[in-house]
Design a protein around this motif. Structure first.
Motif, PDB file in Angstrom:
ATOM      1  N   GLY A 251       4.921   5.428  -2.778  1.00 13.59           N
ATOM      2  CA  GLY A 251       6.237   6.676  -2.783  1.00 13.59           C
ATOM      3  C   GLY A 251       7.066   5.949  -3.492  1.00 13.59           C
TER       4      GLY A 251
ATOM      5  N   GLY B  12       7.829   2.457  -0.615  1.00 13.84           N
ATOM      6  CA  GLY B  12       6.320   1.485  -1.164  1.00 13.84           C
ATOM      7  C   GLY B  12       7.116   0.958  -2.280  1.00 13.84           C
TER       8      GLY B  12
ATOM      9  N   ASP C  14      -1.810   2.536  -5.348  1.00 14.47           N
ATOM     10  CA  ASP C  14      -1.119   3.621  -5.905  1.00 14.47           C
ATOM     11  C   ASP C  14      -2.539   4.596  -4.830  1.00 14.47           C
ATOM     12  OD1 ASP C  14      -0.939   6.458  -6.086  1.00 14.47           O
ATOM     13  OD2 ASP C  14       0.080   6.318  -8.281  1.00 14.47           O
ATOM     14  N   GLU C  15      -1.948   4.867  -3.755  1.00 17.71           N
ATOM     15  CA  GLU C  15      -3.407   5.107  -2.645  1.00 17.71           C
ATOM     16  C   GLU C  15      -3.784   6.910  -3.573  1.00 17.71           C
ATOM     17  OE1 GLU C  15      -3.570   3.134   2.093  1.00 17.71           O
ATOM     18  OE2 GLU C  15      -1.428   4.136   1.325  1.00 17.71           O
ATOM     19  N   ALA C  16      -2.647   7.831  -3.768  1.00 20.67           N
ATOM     20  CA  ALA C  16      -3.113   8.628  -4.109  1.00 20.67           C
ATOM     21  C   ALA C  16      -4.024   9.017  -5.554  1.00 20.67           C
ATOM     22  CB  ALA C  16      -1.493   9.658  -4.306  1.00 20.67           C
TER      23      ALA C  16
ATOM     24  N   PHE D 199       0.710  -1.092  -0.140  1.00 17.82           N
ATOM     25  CA  PHE D 199      -0.206   0.234   0.001  1.00 17.82           C
ATOM     26  C   PHE D 199       1.097   1.039  -0.270  1.00 17.82           C
ATOM     27  CE2 PHE D 199      -2.386  -3.530   1.606  1.00 17.82           C
ATOM     28  CZ  PHE D 199      -3.753  -2.719   1.137  1.00 17.82           C
ATOM     29  N   GLY D 200       0.481   1.642  -0.902  1.00 14.52           N
ATOM     30  CA  GLY D 200       1.735   2.906  -0.803  1.00 14.52           C
ATOM     31  C   GLY D 200       2.241   2.771  -1.990  1.00 14.52           C
TER      32      GLY D 200
END
Length: 132
Positions: A21, A24, A43-45, A18-19
């Motif tokens: 960036g 991650g 990609d949570e964003a 999760f994530g």
């Protein structure tokens, strides 16, 4: 590092990150080095899930994404890599660019830079075959 020592990931493991960036993406690299079989990145964003699979053929491997913005319902997987072949993918720390290496039984590996939707931006190592 932490993937092997703390998480104790073993070859053949299935993992989700999760994530996407910098941390991650480093975790995903560690998972690949540890021999994880299936790795899913969320990609949570952007509210997207990225994964590598052979949905269309067991002898091909592609990068797919699933959009999670549709009111709690996931969309169908969308293939982001070019048709045919086996694809290895490394995304940048922002998740906006990817280096994709594509090969087939009749073509040598070709590497290109793509955006987050899989659209080719530039060839890094283009399609050529020579005997030297």
């Amino acid at each position: 590092g932490a993937v092997v020592k703390t998480a104790k990931v073993e070859p053949g493991a299935n993992c989700i990150v999760f994530g996407l960036g910098g941390i991650g993406l480093n975790v995903i690299q560690g998972l690949r080095m540890a021999g994880a079989d299936k790795i899913v990145g969320v990609d949570e964003a952007r509210r997207r899930v990225y994964f590598i699979a052979g949905i269309e053929s067991p002898i091909e491997r592609h990068l797919y994404s699933v959009d999670l913005t549709g009111g709690g319902r996931a969309t169908e997987p969308v293939r982001l890599t070019e048709p045919g072949g086996w694809h290895d993918v490394s995304m940048d720390k922002t998740g906006s660019r990817a280096l994709i290496t594509r090969s087939t039984p009749t073509q040598p590996p070709q590497t290109y830079l793509a955006d987050a939707d899989g659209k080719r931006i530039a060839w890094i190592e283009g399609p050529s075959c020579s005997s030297q």
